[in-house]
Design a protein around this motif. Structure first.
Motif, PDB file in Angstrom:
ATOM      1  N   ARG A   1       0.873  -1.182   0.000  1.00 48.99           N
ATOM      2  CA  ARG A   1       0.000   0.000   0.000  1.00 48.99           C
ATOM      3  C   ARG A   1       0.905   1.227   0.000  1.00 48.99           C
ATOM      4  NH1 ARG A   1      -5.496  -0.494   1.021  1.00 48.99           N
ATOM      5  NH2 ARG A   1      -6.103  -2.528   1.821  1.00 48.99           N
ATOM      6  N   HIS A   2       0.644   2.120  -0.943  1.00 46.07           N
ATOM      7  CA  HIS A   2       1.497   3.296  -1.145  1.00 46.07           C
ATOM      8  C   HIS A   2       0.615   4.543  -1.065  1.00 46.07           C
ATOM      9  CE1 HIS A   2       4.064   5.607  -4.326  1.00 46.07           C
ATOM     10  NE2 HIS A   2       4.154   6.147  -3.141  1.00 46.07           N
ATOM     11  N   ASP A   3       0.744   5.275   0.034  1.00 45.01           N
ATOM     12  CA  ASP A   3      -0.036   6.504   0.217  1.00 45.01           C
ATOM     13  C   ASP A   3       0.482   7.591  -0.712  1.00 45.01           C
ATOM     14  OD1 ASP A   3      -1.417   5.262   2.258  1.00 45.01           O
ATOM     15  OD2 ASP A   3      -0.225   6.193   3.856  1.00 45.01           O
ATOM     16  N   LEU A   4      -0.439   8.275  -1.363  1.00 44.44           N
ATOM     17  CA  LEU A   4      -0.070   9.383  -2.237  1.00 44.44           C
ATOM     18  C   LEU A   4      -0.093  10.690  -1.456  1.00 44.44           C
ATOM     19  CD1 LEU A   4      -1.973   8.335  -5.457  1.00 44.44           C
ATOM     20  CD2 LEU A   4       0.441   8.055  -4.927  1.00 44.44           C
ATOM     21  N   VAL A   5       0.757  11.603  -1.852  1.00 47.28           N
ATOM     22  CA  VAL A   5       0.892  12.887  -1.173  1.00 47.28           C
ATOM     23  C   VAL A   5      -0.231  13.833  -1.569  1.00 47.28           C
ATOM     24  CG1 VAL A   5       2.376  14.917  -0.917  1.00 47.28           C
ATOM     25  CG2 VAL A   5       3.390  12.631  -1.005  1.00 47.28           C
ATOM     26  N   ASN A   6      -0.550  13.875  -2.858  1.00 50.34           N
ATOM     27  CA  ASN A   6      -1.515  14.847  -3.385  1.00 50.34           C
ATOM     28  C   ASN A   6      -2.959  14.403  -3.170  1.00 50.34           C
ATOM     29  OD1 ASN A   6       0.219  16.879  -4.748  1.00 50.34           O
ATOM     30  ND2 ASN A   6       0.982  15.033  -5.736  1.00 50.34           N
ATOM     31  N   ILE A   7      -3.848  15.391  -3.083  1.00 49.93           N
ATOM     32  CA  ILE A   7      -5.281  15.095  -3.017  1.00 49.93           C
ATOM     33  C   ILE A   7      -6.046  15.745  -4.172  1.00 49.93           C
ATOM     34  CG2 ILE A   7      -5.361  14.667  -0.538  1.00 49.93           C
ATOM     35  CD1 ILE A   7      -6.465  17.519  -0.176  1.00 49.93           C
ATOM     36  N   ILE A   8      -5.424  16.680  -4.874  1.00 51.63           N
ATOM     37  CA  ILE A   8      -6.057  17.317  -6.029  1.00 51.63           C
ATOM     38  C   ILE A   8      -6.010  16.326  -7.193  1.00 51.63           C
ATOM     39  CG2 ILE A   8      -5.948  19.257  -7.641  1.00 51.63           C
ATOM     40  CD1 ILE A   8      -4.550  20.812  -5.300  1.00 51.63           C
TER      41      ILE A   8
END
Length: 125
Positions: free
Chosen positions: A53-60
């Motif tokens: 599982r790799h969390d992404l930094v961006n939310i846009i």
């Protein structure tokens, strides 16, 4: 909504210590990633199955897409990408598979699925 990439790698080894070493090398290319599964692959015991599982930094949304493209380009430059039929930039998930031009010769196959964070895993194998 926060997104994550759920990764699956098939590693060319039947030895746990080699699979752990290979996994460590792979995780070095993915900040904010953690191993979910590392076990012999049930269909072929000469391979190890690594799931991450790799969390992404961006939310846009458009920045998320670019972040995914940047990340997958570190692993291979040849992907088969699947998009939903009704692609909507505000609500989207997509997936991809790579078997060629992989960064590591000990990876025989990899896939990813972009999804909402902490969603149940979709089987893409």
């Amino acid at each position: 909504m926060k997104k994550e990439i759920y990764w699956r790698f098939l590693l060319n080894t039947d030895k746990k210590n080699k699979a752990e070493k290979f996994s460590k090398n792979i995780l070095e290319t993915m900040p904010n990633a953690k191993i979910v599964i590392l076990e012999p692959y049930w269909k072929d015991k000469s391979l190890f199955n690594l799931e991450v599982r790799h969390d992404l930094v961006n939310i846009i949304p458009d920045k998320v897409v670019f972040e995914v493209l940047e990340t997958i380009s570190l692993i291979s430059n040849s992907w088969s990408i699947d998009l939903p039929i009704n692609f909507n930039i505000e609500e989207f998930d997509f997936s991809g598979v790579a078997i060629d031009n992989l960064k590591w010769d000990y990876v025989s196959w990899t896939s990813f699925f972009l999804q909402d964070k902490d969603m149940p895993t979709t089987d893409v194998l």
